[in-house]
Enzyme design. Structure first.
Site, PDB file in Angstrom:
ATOM      1  N   ASP A  64       0.831  -1.206   0.000  1.00  0.00           N
ATOM      2  CA  ASP A  64       0.000   0.000   0.000  1.00  0.00           C
ATOM      3  C   ASP A  64       0.867   1.258   0.000  1.00  0.00           C
ATOM      4  OD1 ASP A  64      -2.187  -1.579  -0.024  1.00  0.00           O
ATOM      5  OD2 ASP A  64      -3.016  -0.895   1.904  1.00  0.00           O
ATOM      6  N   ALA A  66       3.945   1.728  -1.097  1.00  0.00           N
ATOM      7  CA  ALA A  66       4.625   1.970  -2.374  1.00  0.00           C
ATOM      8  C   ALA A  66       3.628   2.516  -3.396  1.00  0.00           C
ATOM      9  CB  ALA A  66       5.262   0.684  -2.884  1.00  0.00           C
ATOM     10  N   TYR A  67       2.400   1.986  -3.365  1.00  0.00           N
ATOM     11  CA  TYR A  67       1.353   2.485  -4.257  1.00  0.00           C
ATOM     12  C   TYR A  67       1.058   3.955  -3.938  1.00  0.00           C
ATOM     13  CZ  TYR A  67      -3.277   3.134  -6.294  1.00  0.00           C
ATOM     14  OH  TYR A  67      -4.342   3.625  -6.998  1.00  0.00           O
ATOM     15  N   ASP A  68       0.955   4.237  -2.644  1.00  0.00           N
ATOM     16  CA  ASP A  68       0.688   5.619  -2.226  1.00  0.00           C
ATOM     17  C   ASP A  68       1.759   6.567  -2.756  1.00  0.00           C
ATOM     18  OD1 ASP A  68      -1.452   4.648  -0.898  1.00  0.00           O
ATOM     19  OD2 ASP A  68      -0.666   4.975   1.131  1.00  0.00           O
ATOM     20  N   SER A 113     -35.151  -6.324 -17.997  1.00  0.00           N
ATOM     21  CA  SER A 113     -34.898  -7.213 -16.861  1.00  0.00           C
ATOM     22  C   SER A 113     -34.976  -8.646 -17.380  1.00  0.00           C
ATOM     23  CB  SER A 113     -35.897  -6.954 -15.744  1.00  0.00           C
ATOM     24  OG  SER A 113     -37.194  -7.094 -16.236  1.00  0.00           O
ATOM     25  N   LEU A 114     -34.800  -9.578 -16.480  1.00  0.00           N
ATOM     26  CA  LEU A 114     -34.766 -10.974 -16.901  1.00  0.00           C
ATOM     27  C   LEU A 114     -36.044 -11.677 -16.494  1.00  0.00           C
ATOM     28  CD1 LEU A 114     -31.136 -11.856 -15.778  1.00  0.00           C
ATOM     29  CD2 LEU A 114     -31.955 -11.720 -18.117  1.00  0.00           C
ATOM     30  N   GLU A 144     -23.882 -17.596 -15.213  1.00  0.00           N
ATOM     31  CA  GLU A 144     -23.250 -16.633 -14.302  1.00  0.00           C
ATOM     32  C   GLU A 144     -24.036 -16.566 -13.011  1.00  0.00           C
ATOM     33  OE1 GLU A 144     -23.536 -12.888 -16.289  1.00  0.00           O
ATOM     34  OE2 GLU A 144     -22.182 -13.516 -17.886  1.00  0.00           O
ATOM     35  N   LYS A 146     -26.260 -14.687 -10.394  1.00  0.00           N
ATOM     36  CA  LYS A 146     -27.121 -13.506 -10.479  1.00  0.00           C
ATOM     37  C   LYS A 146     -26.849 -12.646  -9.255  1.00  0.00           C
ATOM     38  CE  LYS A 146     -31.809 -11.919 -11.206  1.00  0.00           C
ATOM     39  NZ  LYS A 146     -31.816 -10.992 -10.069  1.00  0.00           N
ATOM     40  N   ASP A 148     -26.835  -9.781  -6.529  1.00  0.00           N
ATOM     41  CA  ASP A 148     -27.917  -9.028  -5.916  1.00  0.00           C
ATOM     42  C   ASP A 148     -27.416  -7.659  -5.496  1.00  0.00           C
ATOM     43  OD1 ASP A 148     -30.348  -8.430  -4.930  1.00  0.00           O
ATOM     44  OD2 ASP A 148     -30.244  -9.761  -3.198  1.00  0.00           O
ATOM     45  N   GLU A 206     -23.145  -4.881 -12.444  1.00  0.00           N
ATOM     46  CA  GLU A 206     -23.824  -4.787 -11.162  1.00  0.00           C
ATOM     47  C   GLU A 206     -22.860  -4.161 -10.160  1.00  0.00           C
ATOM     48  OE1 GLU A 206     -26.847  -6.064 -11.512  1.00  0.00           O
ATOM     49  OE2 GLU A 206     -27.662  -6.382  -9.504  1.00  0.00           O
ATOM     50  N   TYR A 258     -21.157  -7.602 -16.877  1.00  0.00           N
ATOM     51  CA  TYR A 258     -21.574  -8.895 -17.404  1.00  0.00           C
ATOM     52  C   TYR A 258     -22.286  -8.858 -18.747  1.00  0.00           C
ATOM     53  CZ  TYR A 258     -25.584  -7.366 -14.593  1.00  0.00           C
ATOM     54  OH  TYR A 258     -26.570  -6.633 -14.017  1.00  0.00           O
ATOM     55  N   LYS A 322     -27.693 -17.516 -20.125  1.00  0.00           N
ATOM     56  CA  LYS A 322     -27.809 -16.696 -21.342  1.00  0.00           C
ATOM     57  C   LYS A 322     -27.308 -17.470 -22.546  1.00  0.00           C
ATOM     58  CE  LYS A 322     -26.061 -12.837 -18.654  1.00  0.00           C
ATOM     59  NZ  LYS A 322     -25.067 -11.777 -18.566  1.00  0.00           N
ATOM     60  N   LYS A 346     -33.811 -18.678 -10.350  1.00  0.00           N
ATOM     61  CA  LYS A 346     -33.701 -18.177  -8.981  1.00  0.00           C
ATOM     62  C   LYS A 346     -33.478 -19.295  -7.963  1.00  0.00           C
ATOM     63  CE  LYS A 346     -34.822 -13.738  -9.134  1.00  0.00           C
ATOM     64  NZ  LYS A 346     -35.990 -13.346  -8.471  1.00  0.00           N
ATOM     65  N   CYS A 440     -63.807  -4.315  16.595  1.00  0.00           N
ATOM     66  CA  CYS A 440     -62.684  -3.691  15.898  1.00  0.00           C
ATOM     67  C   CYS A 440     -61.724  -3.148  16.955  1.00  0.00           C
ATOM     68  CB  CYS A 440     -63.178  -2.557  15.007  1.00  0.00           C
ATOM     69  SG  CYS A 440     -61.848  -1.477  14.437  1.00  0.00           S
ATOM     70  N   CYS A 443     -62.055   0.843  16.943  1.00  0.00           N
ATOM     71  CA  CYS A 443     -63.239   1.625  17.307  1.00  0.00           C
ATOM     72  C   CYS A 443     -64.299   0.810  18.047  1.00  0.00           C
ATOM     73  CB  CYS A 443     -63.852   2.270  16.062  1.00  0.00           C
ATOM     74  SG  CYS A 443     -64.611   1.082  14.957  1.00  0.00           S
ATOM     75  N   CYS A 456     -63.973  -3.971   9.459  1.00  0.00           N
ATOM     76  CA  CYS A 456     -64.680  -3.039  10.343  1.00  0.00           C
ATOM     77  C   CYS A 456     -65.547  -2.146   9.460  1.00  0.00           C
ATOM     78  CB  CYS A 456     -63.696  -2.178  11.134  1.00  0.00           C
ATOM     79  SG  CYS A 456     -64.515  -0.770  11.916  1.00  0.00           S
ATOM     80  N   CYS A 462     -64.212   5.096  12.174  1.00  0.00           N
ATOM     81  CA  CYS A 462     -63.188   4.298  12.854  1.00  0.00           C
ATOM     82  C   CYS A 462     -61.849   5.018  12.726  1.00  0.00           C
ATOM     83  CB  CYS A 462     -63.108   2.912  12.201  1.00  0.00           C
ATOM     84  SG  CYS A 462     -61.722   1.933  12.775  1.00  0.00           S
TER      85      CYS A 462
HETATM   86  S1  IVH Z   1     -27.820 -10.162 -17.628  1.00  0.00           S
HETATM   87  C1  IVH Z   1     -30.971  -8.100 -20.495  1.00  0.00           C
HETATM   88  N1  IVH Z   1     -26.341 -11.128 -15.738  1.00  0.00           N
HETATM   89  O1  IVH Z   1     -30.555  -9.124 -12.434  1.00  0.00           O
HETATM   90  C2  IVH Z   1     -30.254  -8.996 -19.624  1.00  0.00           C
HETATM   91  N2  IVH Z   1     -28.123  -9.688 -15.134  1.00  0.00           N
HETATM   92  O2  IVH Z   1     -33.764  -8.738 -13.918  1.00  0.00           O
HETATM   93  C3  IVH Z   1     -29.083  -8.385 -19.015  1.00  0.00           C
HETATM   94  N3  IVH Z   1     -28.266  -9.219 -12.746  1.00  0.00           N
HETATM   95  O3  IVH Z   1     -31.368  -6.067 -12.589  1.00  0.00           O
HETATM   96  C4  IVH Z   1     -28.900  -8.834 -17.643  1.00  0.00           C
HETATM   97  N4  IVH Z   1     -26.558 -10.460 -12.151  1.00  0.00           N
HETATM   98  O4  IVH Z   1     -29.068  -6.285 -13.690  1.00  0.00           O
HETATM   99  C5  IVH Z   1     -27.392 -10.349 -16.022  1.00  0.00           C
HETATM  100  N5  IVH Z   1     -24.908 -12.002 -14.171  1.00  0.00           N
HETATM  101  C6  IVH Z   1     -25.952 -11.246 -14.471  1.00  0.00           C
HETATM  102  C7  IVH Z   1     -26.677 -10.551 -13.488  1.00  0.00           C
HETATM  103  C8  IVH Z   1     -27.769  -9.781 -13.860  1.00  0.00           C
HETATM  104  C9  IVH Z   1     -27.504  -9.652 -11.731  1.00  0.00           C
HETATM  105  C10 IVH Z   1     -29.413  -8.341 -12.576  1.00  0.00           C
HETATM  106  C11 IVH Z   1     -29.790  -7.440 -13.698  1.00  0.00           C
HETATM  107  C12 IVH Z   1     -31.233  -7.154 -13.429  1.00  0.00           C
HETATM  108  C13 IVH Z   1     -31.682  -8.382 -12.744  1.00  0.00           C
HETATM  109  C14 IVH Z   1     -32.534  -9.227 -13.645  1.00  0.00           C
END
Ligand code: IVH
Length: 729
Positions: A64, A66-68, A113-114, A144, A146, A148, A206, A258, A322, A346, A440, A443, A456, A462
């Site tokens: 750290d 040396a980086y600094d 979204s997915l 991959e 997913k 959060d 993400e 991703y 995917k 999921k 209730c 009241c 109620c 009420c």
């Molecule tokens: S691919 C159009 N890959 O999950 C598809 N999404 O509704 C592009 N998420 O908010 C998304 N990890 O951002 C993809 N490895 C991953 C992900 C990912 C999380 C999120 C995404 C979205 C939600 C899916």
């Protein structure tokens, strides 16, 4: 990775410095322009490289300190030679002035979204769909985790980070460029060691917080007397949406990229190639990405990740499957909400075991009595759960839940706490079966049973319902009383000035002046505003009463049909059903409400305050203004709206459609003619697909509305010719 709580750059930027002399370097201001430029270029490349090794590869080569040293030398040179400073320098991550607000920024391509699958059968169906549409050798998947966290778009122009945008509604998000610049894993300039940077790149990723760093952050907050964050996802979105990027800089964010959303100046045939390019350009990608050919491999990947879920240093809620090949992806395309070539598989929601300490009953704004379990606090997926709704009498009986029972709880959709089931305990006595109260709790009125619900009926007096009723009565679509918002309503009830809805017409200036937030002028204005609304359109008055099932459109129809409060109060259900769109269920709900003795009495007292609702002007049959005649292509069509609409308000759109003769219904069936889907639609969309119902997004709907208005040569009153425009005005 480091014991230091702050990101390394922030640390380097604020650490005490040795003078160049002490290190045997030329003092920055003694260097000529050329020399300084050369050293700055070398240092930037060095700092970027070590940054990448540390934050992306997790394989640092430098200590750290040396980086600094490197970092501070670069800072000093740039300070002494301001003409050489550029925004993509690693010194420029932190320090922009705070913003007033975050700008709205449109995404390069919509961030969809997915679609999600909750079991392997759904994944199998997804796979079958793809195999049907594509050649077998085109079907191979990238798998991959997913993540959060919070989804982001990063845009690089000629290799330089130009902007970063949160997902927002998918079309437009919030510009958080300054904040994202502070995230060390996000390169300000794409690396070009093995691959030239593209002319344009929009990439999705993400933002997350690793759990260890999240805990450190919370520890620091607790020590500073600030409330800790509930979970890493909340902490992440909070950090991303700061107005002052210096605050974001102190939050341990990481971005994992991703998805290449758009690229110019590079060509990939597959996602795997795209991901490799992202890594070559210095972006960090999720770990454990792999390619699979079959549903069995997907199942195995899912199982393995699920098993490791608890030991991972970041939160995931499933795996993403995917299609790898880009050409076929394009052929499959997307619905208005998600790509057809990907699915989120999921995990089961996390479940924990705890005990019901007590069951109590809460009264909601509409008078529904809801049994609620007070739970012995238990952590479910990073959030402490201490109560859960038990929904209604039937649900409670079905699950046979009693005080003292041991239960399994989960968070539905990983958010709302739910009691899943009772866990039988042999040899342990149980408490009494819970029965809904016969009074209730708010009241004391005797509740009535409506289906599985206990309600109620004292709707206008009420206390638990009164604040909501007053607010609703004064709201924009109802009597539109300025100054009668929820805070005032609460104050009026809490101070005992209003004990039932009718009392608001008794309020005097003297009553209001002593209240917090009121002065003479505001008191006078409110009293006047309420008084003036004694004369109000009938439709608005009906809306204000909050009759079940009666929104703006039905209220307008009732007003036009019956023309007075008394006529409506005296109407038989069959008479109500003469109105287009009023069915048996609705007429029964309206009748039930009006027949409720307490409601009827309260309504008498309300009318006795001198309220004179006015009937709408009579529509001339067959005249130019008649828009819902048989020639309307919408006449009798059953339309369902689902998801969040962006360019229409739901109530306006409903009105427009009804005006054109369509019936706007709540659920999708084989008889549905059209489903209009906004963002994040629910199961209705899936149902519509299943049944093959005509499905449109807002843009398409607008076209059809315009076409139908135009198709009939416009209408005399312009009422619907410009219906679509009117809605957005
Ligand atoms: S691919 C159009 N890959 O999950 C598809 N999404 O509704 C592009 N998420 O908010 C998304 N990890 O951002 C993809 N490895 C991953 C992900 C990912 C999380 C999120 C995404 C979205 C939600 C899916």
């Amino acid at each position: 990775m480091t014991a230091c709580a702050l990101p390394r750059e922030a640390h380097a930027a604020i650490a005490l410095t040795m003078t160049p002399d002490e290190r045997g370097q030329a003092a920055p201001d003694t260097l000529g322009h050329e020399e300084a430029a050369a050293e700055i270029a070398r240092l930037r490349a060095e700092v970027d490289r070590h940054n990448h090794l540390y934050h992306v590869k997790a394989a640092p080569e430098l200590s750290d300190s040396a980086y600094d040293d490197l970092f501070r030398r670069l800072q000093a040179l740039e300070a002494a030679h301001p003409s050489l400073a550029t925004p993509d320098s690693p010194t420029q991550r932190v320090g922009a002035d705070p913003l007033e607000s975050l700008p709205n920024v449109e995404h390069v391509v919509p961030m969809l979204s997915l679609d999600s699958a909750h079991d392997i059968d759904a994944v199998r169906r997804f796979d079958e769909r793809l195999r049907k549409a594509l050649d077998d050798d085109e079907v191979s998947y990238v798998l991959e985790p997913k993540l959060d966290g919070a989804s982001l778009e990063l845009v690089y122009v000629n290799g330089v980070l130009e902007r970063a945008v949160t997902r927002g509604n998918g079309r437009v998000g919030e510009g958080v460029t300054e904040n994202v610049r502070t995230i060390p894993s996000v390169p300000l300039r794409l690396g070009e060691d093995t691959l030239p940077a593209p002319a344009f790149l929009s990439v999705r990723g993400e933002a997350i917080m690793y759990l260890g760093e999240f805990e450190n952050l919370n520890q620091r907050r607790i020590e500073a007397g600030e409330p800790p964050y509930q979970n890493p996802r909340n902490a992440t979105s909070g950090a991303l949406r700061q107005l002052d990027s210096r605050i974001t800089a102190t939050r341990p964010l990481t971005v994992l990229a991703y998805d290449v959303m758009e690229v110019e100046g590079a060509d990939f045939a597959t996602d795997s190639e795209g991901l490799a390019a992202l890594r070559a350009w210095g972006l960090r990608t999720p770990e454990r990405i792999r390619v699979a050919e079959s549903v069995e491999e997907i199942a195995e990947y899912h199982r393995a990740f699920d098993a490791d879920r608890e030991s991972l240093d970041y939160e995931i809620d499933g795996v993403v499957v995917k299609l790898d090949a880009w050409g076929p992806r394009e052929r499959l395309g997307s619905t208005s909400h998600h790509p057809r070539w990907a699915i989120a598989y999921k995990f089961e929601p996390r479940k924990e075991v705890t005990r019901i300490d007590r069951i109590f009953v809460s009264v909601g704004r509409t008078g529904v009595l809801t049994p609620v379990a007070l739970l012995r606090p238990v952590e479910v997926g990073g959030v402490t759960v201490s109560r859960a709704s038990l929904h209604n009498r039937e649900e409670l009986e079905r699950k046979d839940l009693r005080e003292g029972d041991q239960v399994r709880v989960q968070r539905a959709g990983d958010v709302i706490p739910q009691v899943v089931e009772r866990i039988a305990e042999e040899g342990r006595g149980r408490g009494e079966a819970f029965v809904m109260p016969d009074e209730c709790p708010s009241c004391g009125t005797e509740p009535v049973e409506k289906g599985p619900f206990t309600v109620c009926p004292n709707h206008f007096a009420c206390r638990a319902q009164l604040k909501g009723r007053i607010t609703h009565f004064g709201s924009r679509n109802a009597l539109d009383i300025e100054g009668l918002g929820s805070e005032t309503a609460a104050l009026l009830v809490d101070e005992g000035l209003v004990n039932e809805l009718a009392n608001i017409f008794d309020l005097t200036e003297d009553d209001l002046v002593p209240l917090e937030g009121f002065a003479e002028v505001s008191a006078r204005n409110l009293v006047r505003a309420i008084g003036e609304r004694r004369s109000v359109e009938l439709g608005r008055f009906l809306v204000g009463l909050g009759i079940p099932e009666v929104g703006v459109a039905v209220a307008a129809d009732l007003a036009a049909h019956f023309r007075s409060v008394d006529a409506i109060r005296g109407a038989a259900p069959e008479e109500m059903e003469e109105i287009h769109g009023v069915g048996e269920k609705m007429s029964a709900a309206i009748r039930n409400f009006l027949d409720e003795p307490r409601v009827a009495e309260a309504l008498d007292r309300l009318m006795a305050k001198g309220i004179k609702p006015t009937a709408p002007p009579v529509r001339e049959a067959g005249g130019d203004g008649e828009t819902d005649g048989p020639e309307s292509p919408w006449a009798g069509k059953r339309v369902v709206l689902t998801g969040a609409l962006e360019t229409f308000s739901r109530s306006e759109l409903k009105k427009i459609l009804q005006h054109l003769g369509a019936r706007v219904t709540g659920s999708v069936s084989a008889r549905t003619d059209l489903v209009v889907a906004g963002a994040n639609p629910g199961s209705k969309l899936a149902r519509a697909r299943e049944l093959g119902v005509d499905l449109v997004d807002e843009t398409e709907l607008r076209k059809r509305l315009d076409a139908s208005a135009g198709g009939r040569g416009g209408s005399g009153d312009g009422g619907d010719a410009s219906a679509a425009d009117a809605a957005t005005r």
